[in-house]
Design a protein around this motif. Structure first.
Motif, short mmCIF file in Angstrom:
data_model
loop_
_atom_site.label_atom_id
_atom_site.label_comp_id
_atom_site.label_asym_id
_atom_site.label_seq_id
_atom_site.Cartn_x
_atom_site.Cartn_y
_atom_site.Cartn_z
N LYS A 321 -5.47 -5.75 -3.58
CA LYS A 321 -4.90 -5.14 -2.37
C LYS A 321 -3.57 -5.78 -2.01
CE LYS A 321 -9.37 -3.69 -0.49
NZ LYS A 321 -10.39 -3.89 0.56
N VAL A 322 -3.49 -7.10 -2.14
CA VAL A 322 -2.23 -7.78 -1.85
C VAL A 322 -1.16 -7.39 -2.87
CG1 VAL A 322 -1.08 -10.02 -1.67
CG2 VAL A 322 -3.38 -9.72 -0.75
N ALA A 323 -1.56 -7.31 -4.15
CA ALA A 323 -0.61 -6.94 -5.21
C ALA A 323 -0.09 -5.53 -5.01
CB ALA A 323 -1.28 -7.08 -6.58
N ALA A 324 -1.00 -4.58 -4.72
CA ALA A 324 -0.59 -3.19 -4.51
C ALA A 324 0.28 -3.04 -3.28
CB ALA A 324 -1.82 -2.30 -4.41
N GLY A 325 0.02 -3.89 -2.28
CA GLY A 325 0.78 -3.83 -1.03
C GLY A 325 2.24 -4.14 -1.20
N ILE A 326 2.60 -4.77 -2.33
CA ILE A 326 4.01 -5.06 -2.59
C ILE A 326 4.79 -3.76 -2.82
CG2 ILE A 326 5.63 -6.19 -4.18
CD1 ILE A 326 3.47 -8.26 -4.74
N PHE A 327 4.10 -2.76 -3.44
CA PHE A 327 4.76 -1.51 -3.81
C PHE A 327 4.40 -0.33 -2.91
CE2 PHE A 327 3.30 -3.94 -7.52
CZ PHE A 327 4.52 -4.42 -7.98
N MET A 328 3.18 -0.37 -2.39
CA MET A 328 2.65 0.80 -1.70
C MET A 328 2.67 0.62 -0.19
SD MET A 328 1.84 2.34 -4.51
CE MET A 328 0.91 3.74 -3.92
N PHE A 334 -6.60 3.57 -2.45
CA PHE A 334 -6.97 3.94 -3.81
C PHE A 334 -8.23 3.16 -4.20
CE2 PHE A 334 -4.22 0.27 -4.22
CZ PHE A 334 -4.79 -0.48 -5.23
N SER A 335 -8.95 3.73 -5.14
CA SER A 335 -10.19 3.09 -5.56
C SER A 335 -9.89 1.87 -6.42
CB SER A 335 -11.06 4.07 -6.34
OG SER A 335 -10.37 4.52 -7.48
N ILE A 336 -10.72 0.87 -6.34
CA ILE A 336 -10.57 -0.35 -7.14
C ILE A 336 -11.81 -0.48 -8.01
CG2 ILE A 336 -10.38 -2.86 -7.10
CD1 ILE A 336 -8.96 -2.62 -4.42
N CYS A 337 -11.62 -0.30 -9.31
CA CYS A 337 -12.74 -0.40 -10.24
C CYS A 337 -12.59 -1.68 -11.06
CB CYS A 337 -12.78 0.83 -11.15
SG CYS A 337 -14.23 0.86 -12.22
N CYS A 384 -2.50 -1.39 -11.29
CA CYS A 384 -2.69 -0.22 -12.14
C CYS A 384 -3.98 -0.30 -12.95
CB CYS A 384 -1.50 -0.06 -13.10
SG CYS A 384 0.03 0.45 -12.31
N ALA A 385 -4.27 -1.51 -13.47
CA ALA A 385 -5.40 -1.67 -14.38
C ALA A 385 -6.74 -1.35 -13.74
CB ALA A 385 -5.41 -3.09 -14.93
N VAL A 386 -6.87 -1.55 -12.43
CA VAL A 386 -8.14 -1.30 -11.75
C VAL A 386 -8.16 0.08 -11.09
CG1 VAL A 386 -8.51 -3.75 -11.34
CG2 VAL A 386 -7.36 -2.39 -9.59
N ASN A 387 -7.10 0.85 -11.28
CA ASN A 387 -6.98 2.15 -10.63
C ASN A 387 -7.59 3.25 -11.51
OD1 ASN A 387 -6.17 4.17 -8.85
ND2 ASN A 387 -4.19 3.20 -8.48
N GLY A 417 -3.46 9.27 -10.45
CA GLY A 417 -4.15 8.02 -10.74
C GLY A 417 -3.21 6.83 -10.62
N PHE A 418 -3.25 5.95 -11.62
CA PHE A 418 -2.47 4.71 -11.56
C PHE A 418 -0.96 4.96 -11.57
CE2 PHE A 418 -2.88 5.52 -16.08
CZ PHE A 418 -1.67 5.13 -16.61
N HIS A 419 -0.54 6.14 -12.01
CA HIS A 419 0.91 6.44 -12.02
C HIS A 419 1.49 6.48 -10.61
CE1 HIS A 419 1.56 6.87 -16.24
NE2 HIS A 419 0.71 7.86 -16.39
N ASP A 420 0.65 6.72 -9.61
CA ASP A 420 1.13 6.70 -8.23
C ASP A 420 1.76 5.35 -7.89
OD1 ASP A 420 1.13 8.97 -6.78
OD2 ASP A 420 -0.95 8.84 -6.13
N ILE A 421 1.07 4.28 -8.32
CA ILE A 421 1.58 2.93 -8.03
C ILE A 421 2.84 2.66 -8.85
CG2 ILE A 421 1.06 0.45 -8.17
CD1 ILE A 421 -1.83 1.12 -7.61
N GLU A 422 2.85 3.10 -10.12
CA GLU A 422 4.03 2.92 -10.96
C GLU A 422 5.25 3.60 -10.35
OE1 GLU A 422 2.40 2.35 -15.51
OE2 GLU A 422 2.98 4.35 -14.84
N LYS A 423 5.05 4.78 -9.77
CA LYS A 423 6.18 5.50 -9.16
C LYS A 423 6.78 4.71 -8.00
CE LYS A 423 4.85 10.20 -10.44
NZ LYS A 423 4.40 11.52 -9.95
N HIS A 424 5.93 4.10 -7.21
CA HIS A 424 6.44 3.31 -6.09
C HIS A 424 7.20 2.08 -6.61
CE1 HIS A 424 3.73 5.77 -3.65
NE2 HIS A 424 4.45 5.39 -2.61
#
Length: 691
Positions: A321-328, A334-337, A384-387, A417-424
């Motif tokens: 969540k902290v890592a994704a928060g840098i970009f999003m 998003f789901s975390i698997c 991305c890996a857990v998305n 999917g994980f491309h959402d985070i990549e786009k940000h």
């Protein structure tokens, strides 16, 4: 009292802070029943060849092979003080146990063990084995210390690696340098790596581009393309058959597909991606990653694993969540698997590289550029890996004209999917090219007709590409791979490959060329010539990969260290006894400098430069310096003529020497008195001495 020995001062400070050892001393910290000190990289190393026999200071073919029976070790230059401090601390009466806290890997184990042996310590040793410098990881690690004997096989593997490199490096480098008259660095991993790059460049040079032709049919809203045609006349005939004609779509096929999230980074994949995306060299990436690790911002970087262990399942989502928060944006959900990235069976000594929870308190803007960009990549990869997978529909439309099939493809994204985070991430980097969407096909149905305009698109086949840091790392990792990934036999290790590439450049066998971001490797003329004269046994990636696999077997207790080293020694003996120089080597290894004589140590040419007369073999060390105090004190200059005489006859006449004692001048004969040390010595001989 527990003496803890870390690999670097910065790591020692982090450990000391957790243990409460907050009193600073010269070379260590103390407190709360702990003493925390450190190495400075390798404090102890395998001794040089002349340690075993003074004659080895001079490079002589007759002395080869050099194969020590009782290996000796020396303190690394300039690190004597820290070794002395560690010895004094280990011998303190109140120290009951030693804890090895060097990096948890093969080289870290070797660094500690060699120091432990050198200082003659006999006290019991515990091993700290951690993958993160977070306070909680350090604290938990000290609660789970293991007896150092558990890591004996790892140490034997590390020591065998060092000894094998010494045997091959010392003997092969001396052999080829002496035979071909200049310094030719040869190594167990260096040479196969160089050979791959030389072979690639030969393929590029020999490549002859062949033309091909593609017929394109413009249907208005999409374009159909033929397969590549090699015959120009056939392409022009097909063009006439198609241009202006009404064609019908033969078939339209749609398939739903999914692109799985990427795996987490190990060191090699991180280095490769950082090279592709950021232009970092492998060495730069390792340096930045090591610094981030020591700052507690990422986990241990020198890993070959791309998964996490099951016991990390509870703590990792918070990091995600902290890592994704840098970009999003904070509102993005998003789901975390975690199950996608956890597998104990695929984790070796260390799990994959991920950020630590400490990034939540990190001011990214304050980090140096390289570290910041690398931390962003690692954070992006975890998120991305857990998305979820990217789901899309791929549509292929086909038409057949004059018996030739024409196709077009399009992709419709169903779930990013994980491309959402990549786009940000790409938006943050202002990377417009990566933000471009793939085109979707318009609605097309089978039997639908179109009047087309046809054209020929010319092209040429492309040569193989030059190796970059990215692609040579892949080649080194996958050398002699079997189909089953578990049978991987690569060249070098994730921790050593970057250093190998830099050493090849430093020894003038390779060079990097290209623009600021996209650079590739080119062998120098010297590098090409070296591979030309090296036998297959030395330059074979397959053989070296098998050696690496055997080191792994030693690490797991499946192979005797003595057996491994005996095989290396036998191969070296065979090389020395059977190799004969290639004829015409003066063409392969030309010297642009005038030789004034032969080196008395190794037999290579001695040439003049601004400061003196030096052996062309840079690892030899023989030099006659023009400002030598022996001559300047006598108000004489070591001239070219004197140097020639000294090299030819071992002595030279000196007239008009000044005496500092009497203030008078005298004549004498100067004798070359070289014992193979760092500096060449001289002796004066007078007429009375000869009588």
């Amino acid at each position: 009292m527990n003496l803890v020995i870390a690999e670097k001062p910065s790591v020692a400070q982090s450990i000391a802070a957790v243990l409460g050892a907050n009193k600073r001393h010269d070379g260590y910290m103390e407190g709360s029943n702990y003493i925390v000190s450190w190495c400075i990289g390798h404090l102890v190393e395998l001794a040089t060849a002349d340690t075993y026999d003074e004659r080895y200071a001079k490079w002589d073919y007759a002395d080869l092979p050099i194969l020590p029976e009782n290996w000796q070790y020396s303190i690394s230059n300039g690190k004597e003080k820290q070794v002395r401090i560690l010895k004094e601390l280990a011998n303190r009466k109140d120290v009951a146990v030693i804890t090895s806290a060097t990096d948890a890997g093969r080289e870290g184990e070797l660094i500690f063990r060699l120091v432990y042996e050198k200082i003659g310590c006999k006290k019991p040793v515990k091993r700290l084995w951690i993958s993160s410098m977070e306070e909680s990881a350090i604290s938990d690690g000290f609660k789970a210390l293991r007896d150092s004997t558990y890591y004996d096989d790892l140490y034997h593997s590390a020591l065998c690696r060092a000894k094998a490199d010494w045997i091959v490096g010392i003997n092969a480098t001396r052999l080829f340098s002496v035979l071909y008259g200049q310094t030719l660095n040869v190594g167990r991993v260096m040479s196969p790596t160089l050979a791959m790059i030389v072979e690639r460049e030969a393929a590029i040079s020999a490549f002859k581009p062949e033309p091909f032709y593609t017929i394109q049919l413009d249907c208005g809203t999409f374009i159909l393309s033929s397969e590549k045609l090699t015959d120009r006349q056939a392409a022009e005939a097909l063009l006439k058959d198609c241009d202006g004609q009404t064609i019908a779509i033969h078939s339209v096929e749609s398939k739903k597909k999914c692109e799985k999230p990427p795996k987490l980074y190990d060191l090699t994949t991180l280095q490769r991606e950082a090279n592709r995306m950021l232009g970092f060299t492998a060495e730069q990436t390792l340096s930045y990653a090591q610094s981030l690790y020591e700052k507690k911002l990422i986990t241990y970087p020198r890993t070959d694993s791309r998964y996490l262990t099951l016991d990390m399942s509870e703590s990792t989502p918070a990091v995600v969540k902290v890592a994704a928060g840098i970009f999003m944006p904070q509102s993005f959900e998003f789901s975390i698997c975690i199950e996608q990235v956890t597998d104990n069976s695929k984790v070796s000594d260390h799990h994959a590289i991920i950020p630590t929870i400490c990034i939540q308190d990190c001011d990214l803007a304050s980090l140096p550029f390289g570290e910041r960009e690398l931390l962003l990549l690692i954070s992006l990869r975890l998120a991305c890996a857990v998305n979820e997978s990217c789901k899309y529909e791929e549509t292929t439309a086909t038409a057949i004209v004059s018996g030739v099939e024409f196709t077009t493809k399009g992709k419709t994204i169903l779930s990013e999917g994980f491309h959402d985070i990549e786009k940000h991430y790409h938006a943050m980097q202002n990377d417009k090219q990566s933000l471009e969407k793939e085109k979707a096909l318009p609605t097309i149905t089978a039997d639908e007709s179109f009047v087309v305009r046809a054209n020929i698109k010319d092209g040429k086949t492309s040569p193989p590409k030059h190796f970059t840091d990215d692609t040579i790392l892949a080649a080194m990792e996958n050398a002699n791979n079997a189909l089953d990934d578990s049978e991987r036999k690569g060249i070098g290790t994730p921790a050593t490959r970057a250093g190998i590439l830099e050493k090849l450049i430093k020894t003038e066998l390779l060079e990097r060329k290209g623009d600021k971001k996209t650079k590739h490797f080119l062998p120098t003329q010297k590098g090409v010539s070296l591979i030309t004269v090296l036998p297959e046994a030395i330059q074979s990636p397959q053989l070296t990969a098998e050696w690496e696999e055997n080191l792994k077997r030693i690490e797991h207790g499946l192979l005797s260290p003595d057996r491994f080293l005996e095989d290396i020694s036998q191969m070296t003996k065979s090389l020395i006894n059977t190799y004969t120089p290639i004829k015409g080597s003066d063409v392969l290894f030309p010297s642009n400098q005038e030789a004034i004589g032969k080196c008395p140590r190794c037999g290579n040419d001695v040439t003049e430069n601004k400061k003196g007369f030096c052996c062309l073999n840079k690892t030899c060390g023989f030099a006659l310096w023009k400002d030598n105090k022996f001559f300047t004190a006598k108000k004489k200059k070591l001239t070219k003529a004197i140097a020639i005489e000294l090299l030819k006859n071992g002595k030279a006449n000196l007239k008009g020497c000044y005496s500092e004692k009497t203030g008078k001048t005298y004549d004498a004969v100067v004798l070359l008195d070289d014992s193979g040390g760092k500096y060449v010595n001289f002796i004066l001989e007078f007429a009375s001495d000869k009588a």
